[in-house]
Design an enzyme around this catalytic site. Structure first.
Site, mmCIF file in Angstrom:
data_model
loop_
_atom_site.group_PDB
_atom_site.id
_atom_site.type_symbol
_atom_site.label_atom_id
_atom_site.label_comp_id
_atom_site.label_asym_id
_atom_site.label_seq_id
_atom_site.Cartn_x
_atom_site.Cartn_y
_atom_site.Cartn_z
ATOM 1 N N ARG A 235 4.511 14.107 -8.017
ATOM 2 C CA ARG A 235 4.694 15.311 -7.220
ATOM 3 C C ARG A 235 6.171 15.671 -7.325
ATOM 4 O O ARG A 235 7.028 14.782 -7.422
ATOM 5 C CB ARG A 235 4.320 15.071 -5.759
ATOM 6 C CG ARG A 235 2.878 14.593 -5.546
ATOM 7 C CD ARG A 235 2.619 14.294 -4.080
ATOM 8 N NE ARG A 235 1.236 13.851 -3.838
ATOM 9 C CZ ARG A 235 0.831 12.599 -3.807
ATOM 10 N NH1 ARG A 235 1.720 11.613 -4.032
ATOM 11 N NH2 ARG A 235 -0.428 12.283 -3.585
ATOM 12 N N LYS A 260 3.473 10.334 -0.451
ATOM 13 C CA LYS A 260 2.559 10.927 0.517
ATOM 14 C C LYS A 260 1.795 9.834 1.242
ATOM 15 O O LYS A 260 1.265 8.921 0.606
ATOM 16 C CB LYS A 260 1.584 11.868 -0.211
ATOM 17 C CG LYS A 260 0.784 12.761 0.733
ATOM 18 C CD LYS A 260 -0.004 13.780 -0.059
ATOM 19 C CE LYS A 260 -0.757 14.719 0.870
ATOM 20 N NZ LYS A 260 -1.516 15.748 0.114
ATOM 21 N N HIS A 324 3.183 21.407 -10.134
ATOM 22 C CA HIS A 324 2.096 20.471 -9.833
ATOM 23 C C HIS A 324 1.060 20.452 -10.954
ATOM 24 O O HIS A 324 0.310 19.479 -11.093
ATOM 25 C CB HIS A 324 1.429 20.839 -8.504
ATOM 26 C CG HIS A 324 0.816 19.670 -7.798
ATOM 27 N ND1 HIS A 324 1.565 18.671 -7.212
ATOM 28 C CD2 HIS A 324 -0.483 19.322 -7.604
ATOM 29 C CE1 HIS A 324 0.762 17.767 -6.681
ATOM 30 N NE2 HIS A 324 -0.488 18.138 -6.902
ATOM 31 N N ARG A 327 1.393 17.464 -13.104
ATOM 32 C CA ARG A 327 0.736 16.266 -12.544
ATOM 33 C C ARG A 327 -0.760 16.302 -12.851
ATOM 34 O O ARG A 327 -1.350 15.282 -13.254
ATOM 35 C CB ARG A 327 1.001 16.204 -11.043
ATOM 36 C CG ARG A 327 0.286 15.077 -10.284
ATOM 37 C CD ARG A 327 0.789 15.093 -8.841
ATOM 38 N NE ARG A 327 -0.126 14.438 -7.925
ATOM 39 C CZ ARG A 327 -0.074 13.146 -7.589
ATOM 40 N NH1 ARG A 327 0.822 12.350 -8.147
ATOM 41 N NH2 ARG A 327 -0.914 12.640 -6.699
ATOM 42 N N HIS A 350 -3.542 8.314 -4.922
ATOM 43 C CA HIS A 350 -4.621 8.885 -4.117
ATOM 44 C C HIS A 350 -5.251 7.819 -3.226
ATOM 45 O O HIS A 350 -5.479 6.696 -3.677
ATOM 46 C CB HIS A 350 -5.709 9.466 -5.018
ATOM 47 C CG HIS A 350 -5.303 10.744 -5.689
ATOM 48 N ND1 HIS A 350 -5.966 11.249 -6.795
ATOM 49 C CD2 HIS A 350 -4.308 11.620 -5.420
ATOM 50 C CE1 HIS A 350 -5.395 12.375 -7.168
ATOM 51 N NE2 HIS A 350 -4.385 12.629 -6.351
ATOM 52 N N TYR A 359 -10.751 15.434 -11.623
ATOM 53 C CA TYR A 359 -10.310 15.582 -13.014
ATOM 54 C C TYR A 359 -11.449 15.382 -14.001
ATOM 55 O O TYR A 359 -11.335 15.778 -15.166
ATOM 56 C CB TYR A 359 -9.153 14.621 -13.298
ATOM 57 C CG TYR A 359 -7.961 14.929 -12.433
ATOM 58 C CD1 TYR A 359 -7.255 16.109 -12.588
ATOM 59 C CD2 TYR A 359 -7.560 14.053 -11.416
ATOM 60 C CE1 TYR A 359 -6.179 16.424 -11.760
ATOM 61 C CE2 TYR A 359 -6.495 14.349 -10.600
ATOM 62 C CZ TYR A 359 -5.804 15.544 -10.771
ATOM 63 O OH TYR A 359 -4.748 15.853 -9.950
#
Length: 377
Positions: A235, A260, A324, A327, A350, A359
């Site tokens: 990120r 995050k 982004h 990424r 994640h 994805y």
């Protein structure tokens, strides 16, 4: 209470060129932050800092100063409304009535309360901002009590009618509910239905497009930044918080701290990137952060976005893409090369594999294996 910094943006015309004049009080810290915005110059003729006007520059300037929590007056760029119109124009947040000193102190207390709960800086800023707008809205409507009804009214007038995004609407609801908690008020019975987010697939750049973006980026710092974001699946906020000692060339890893969800993780350091990275470090000698602006502060997200936008234009890539997107492209390219999705989940940081599974919907490898029925006609 320390007075809040105010930035005023006004139109400026010079030699048939549209400019944006940036006005502020005498303050060296503010001056340095103004100068950190790309393409800002000083005019002796007009005694002001300025930048060239373009379609998105007001939003970019607003974000640049919002990072500091400063007030930005850009009313000079808004269409004039009729003076006889007594209605509040909610598209312009700053036409809501101002809060009194008591409410401002209360908002400051709310901010500290959120910080103590270890919310991220961006979340704290957003929650305080939307709560401030909510309180100003109540003031404009002469609503004295906090209730489900008052939130619903705000939700309809300020969010729905002005076509704010679903994401912003959810942030508003979350911020206001936390404010209720700060005030010691119960949220039982306050059931504001949250709209579901659109399930949109991410834009992905091909490997050739990523290569083209890097090839046209000749500035050493900019090329290193974009290369690192893509090759490590970072990120942009994570990339700009990196420090030189987070790069472990011996193990071929990058340590991403307090990402995050306040989680640390390791991600990949591409071996072919190491010479570029070492050349960048030798030339720029970063001290506090790997990518620094002026005064050894972290390079700003606004500047990074401008770098990427310029590279897209120079590479003649017309599809909509943001930083982004690099990424997203990293994750998709890993999946297409056969990397197990559980490893991709770990590299991206994640929490849930469901997030990473998106994805699989944009991977051209999986789609290419499907035989099109048209071929059998």
């Amino acid at each position: 209470m320390k007075p809040r910094v105010q930035i005023t943006l006004t139109p400026l015309q010079h030699n048939n060129l549209r400019l944006v004049a940036i006005h502020f009080g005498a303050n060296d810290n503010v001056k340095n932050h103004v100068m950190a915005f790309d393409d800002v110059r000083y005019s002796k003729t007009y005694s002001t800092f300025y930048t060239v006007y373009h379609e998105n520059v007001i939003n970019e300037l607003f974000d640049h100063f919002r990072d500091k929590g400063w007030y930005v007056d850009y009313s000079g760029f808004k269409s004039n409304t009729s003076k006889s119109n007594k209605k509040i124009e909610f598209k312009d947040n700053y036409k809501l009535p101002s809060l009194n000193m008591e409410k401002l102190k209360e908002l400051e207390g709310f901010k500290k309360w959120l910080q103590q709960k270890r919310f991220s800086q961006n979340t704290v800023h957003t929650y305080v901002e939307v709560t401030g707008l909510f309180l100003r809205y109540l003031e404009s409507k002469d609503i004295a009590s906090l209730s489900t009804r008052s939130i619903e009214q705000f939700n309809y007038d300020f969010i729905f009618k002005t076509k704010k995004s679903v994401s912003y609407q959810n942030q508003c609801i979350s911020g206001i509910k936390h404010y209720f908690g700060f005030k010691g008020l119960t949220t039982e019975g306050i059931e504001i239905e949250r709209p579901k987010k659109d399930k949109k697939l991410p834009t992905v750049l091909s490997k050739g497009e990523v290569r083209a973006i890097l090839d046209v980026t000749t500035n050493l710092k900019h090329r290193t930044l974009l290369s690192l974001v893509y090759s490590a699946g970072l990120r942009i906020g994570e990339a700009l918080k990196l420090r030189p000692n987070d790069i472990d060339t011996a193990r071929g890893l990058i340590k991403v701290k307090s990402a995050k969800g306040r989680k640390d993780r390791y991600t990949l350091l591409a071996p072919s990137l190491v010479p570029l990275l070492e050349s960048y470090i030798a030339h720029y000698r970063p001290n506090s952060f790997l990518f620094e602006g002026r005064s050894e502060e972290a390079y700003t997200q606004v500047s990074a976005r401008q770098v990427f936008k310029k590279a897209l234009s120079m590479a003649e890539i017309t599809k909509y893409a943001t930083l982004h997107t690099l990424r997203h492209s990293f994750a998709t390219h890993l999946l297409e090369s056969g990397t197990d999705i559980r490893y991709i989940q770990e590299l991206l940081g994640h929490n849930s594999p469901k997030t990473t599974m998106i994805y699989t919907h944009v991977s051209s490898t999986n789609l290419s294996e499907i035989k099109n029925p048209f071929e059998n006609l």
